[in-house]
Write a protein that holds these residues in place. Sequence first.
Motif, short mmCIF file in Angstrom:
data_model
loop_
_atom_site.label_atom_id
_atom_site.label_comp_id
_atom_site.label_asym_id
_atom_site.label_seq_id
_atom_site.Cartn_x
_atom_site.Cartn_y
_atom_site.Cartn_z
N TYR A 16 0.82 -1.21 0.00
CA TYR A 16 0.00 0.00 0.00
C TYR A 16 0.86 1.26 0.00
CZ TYR A 16 -3.80 -3.17 1.37
OH TYR A 16 -4.71 -4.18 1.42
N GLU A 17 1.89 1.27 0.84
CA GLU A 17 2.71 2.47 1.00
C GLU A 17 3.55 2.76 -0.23
OE1 GLU A 17 2.68 4.73 3.39
OE2 GLU A 17 1.00 3.61 4.26
N GLU A 18 4.04 1.74 -0.88
CA GLU A 18 4.93 1.93 -2.03
C GLU A 18 4.17 2.08 -3.34
OE1 GLU A 18 8.04 -0.95 -2.25
OE2 GLU A 18 8.30 -1.01 -0.07
N GLY A 19 2.94 1.63 -3.34
CA GLY A 19 2.18 1.68 -4.58
C GLY A 19 1.26 2.88 -4.63
N TYR A 20 0.19 2.73 -5.41
CA TYR A 20 -0.77 3.82 -5.59
C TYR A 20 -2.04 3.53 -4.79
CZ TYR A 20 -2.37 0.32 -8.96
OH TYR A 20 -2.76 -0.85 -9.56
N ARG A 22 -2.79 4.20 -1.50
CA ARG A 22 -2.83 4.86 -0.20
C ARG A 22 -4.23 5.37 0.15
NH1 ARG A 22 2.84 8.37 -0.33
NH2 ARG A 22 4.21 6.58 -0.72
N VAL A 23 -5.06 5.55 -0.84
CA VAL A 23 -6.43 5.98 -0.59
C VAL A 23 -7.18 4.84 0.09
CG1 VAL A 23 -8.59 6.77 -1.65
CG2 VAL A 23 -6.38 7.50 -2.59
N ASP A 28 -9.00 -0.75 0.73
CA ASP A 28 -10.04 -1.72 1.10
C ASP A 28 -10.35 -2.65 -0.07
OD1 ASP A 28 -10.18 -0.61 3.59
OD2 ASP A 28 -11.99 0.58 3.20
N TRP A 29 -10.43 -2.07 -1.27
CA TRP A 29 -10.73 -2.88 -2.45
C TRP A 29 -9.68 -3.97 -2.64
CZ3 TRP A 29 -8.65 -4.27 -7.16
CH2 TRP A 29 -9.54 -4.76 -8.12
N TYR A 30 -8.41 -3.61 -2.53
CA TYR A 30 -7.34 -4.59 -2.67
C TYR A 30 -7.35 -5.59 -1.51
CZ TYR A 30 -4.93 -2.68 -6.73
OH TYR A 30 -4.60 -2.30 -8.01
N THR A 31 -7.59 -5.10 -0.30
CA THR A 31 -7.59 -5.98 0.87
C THR A 31 -8.64 -7.08 0.75
OG1 THR A 31 -6.80 -4.21 2.33
CG2 THR A 31 -7.89 -6.08 3.38
N TRP A 32 -9.85 -6.70 0.35
CA TRP A 32 -10.94 -7.67 0.24
C TRP A 32 -10.66 -8.75 -0.80
CZ3 TRP A 32 -14.76 -3.02 -0.14
CH2 TRP A 32 -14.95 -2.48 1.13
N ARG A 73 -14.74 -12.23 -8.64
CA ARG A 73 -13.62 -13.06 -9.11
C ARG A 73 -12.75 -12.30 -10.10
NH1 ARG A 73 -15.70 -16.90 -12.09
NH2 ARG A 73 -17.91 -16.42 -11.84
N ASN A 74 -13.37 -11.49 -10.93
CA ASN A 74 -12.61 -10.69 -11.89
C ASN A 74 -11.76 -9.65 -11.16
OD1 ASN A 74 -12.09 -9.91 -14.73
ND2 ASN A 74 -13.09 -8.00 -14.13
N GLY A 75 -12.33 -9.04 -10.11
CA GLY A 75 -11.58 -8.09 -9.31
C GLY A 75 -10.43 -8.75 -8.58
N SER A 76 -10.64 -9.98 -8.12
CA SER A 76 -9.58 -10.72 -7.44
C SER A 76 -8.43 -11.01 -8.40
CB SER A 76 -10.13 -12.04 -6.89
OG SER A 76 -11.11 -11.80 -5.90
#
Length: 308
Positions: A16-20, A22-23, A28-32, A73-76
């Motif tokens: 999160y910190e090194e990428g884009y 941080r919002v 949350d989207w990536y975490t889920w 699944r597509n988001g994953s």
Amino acid sequence: MKGINSYHRSLLEAFYEEGYTRVKLTRDWYTWRIRPFLSFLEAEGIALADTGPSEIKRHFARLVDEGYSWSTRNGSYTALSVFFRWLVARGLVERSPFDVEEIKRPRKTARVQYLVEIEELQKLFDTIRAEDSVLARRDYALILLMFDTGLRRAEAASLKISDIRMKQNLIVIRVAKNNNQRIVPCQTITIDAVERWLEVHPTKDEGHLFVALRGKSYGKPLSGRRIHGILASWLEKAGIEDSCRITPHSLRRAFATYFSDAGGDMFVLRDILGHKGIETTRLYVINTQKRIQLQHTKHSPVNLLDLR
């Protein structure tokens, strides 16, 4: 970040910190989408560095078995492929399992589209007309206008009183998707319904055509979500089965399908709906089993043979 071990948590924080990401909403989207996969690896006792195509396939097979939608699944797939790309760039894994051709993005299966039957629409409009109230006048005009013109709910919500050209039976759509402003025709009976609503309209000026009649929002334009709720409420009152499957967009598809069934020109339909291309318009015409059977009965080449 519960559900995963401290090593995986630290990796995600660094990602999160090194990428884009941080919002918070993006995080949350990536975490889920990433965390369930990391939990899967932990349960299987597999290290990230040892993850290969077989683990990716098993994870997605599990998502299918557990009933996750195609969009999830597509988001994953997207989130995990980005995550592994970052791991490779940081030297934490040698190669991303998504670089293998056999790992493909989940395919979207076509869903059977639900066509609102004319009998259901008749029952809906009869129910609204039976209630002689200011609210019923507004809702009758709103729903009839959407069905008669194929308006999107956002377009209906944005209509101004001045956009209705009563004498010409025309409606000016100024706020449209892709800024595709257009003028669409409507039936006299629809204009009559709008006029009856305007007789009791709370503002009666050049403001929005469809406004709220209750609470703090009184006199303010209806939102797209509120229009959805209005339709749902009347469907329930009408006692229509599977009413949850009928939405404002269903009215738009129903308009397109019945317009086509009645012999309406597809290019004219494209312009009424505000589509840029004819292919999009074709997708709006629903081929129900009943419609397919009627067309087959009428046009089968067997009808050309004398077999009796």
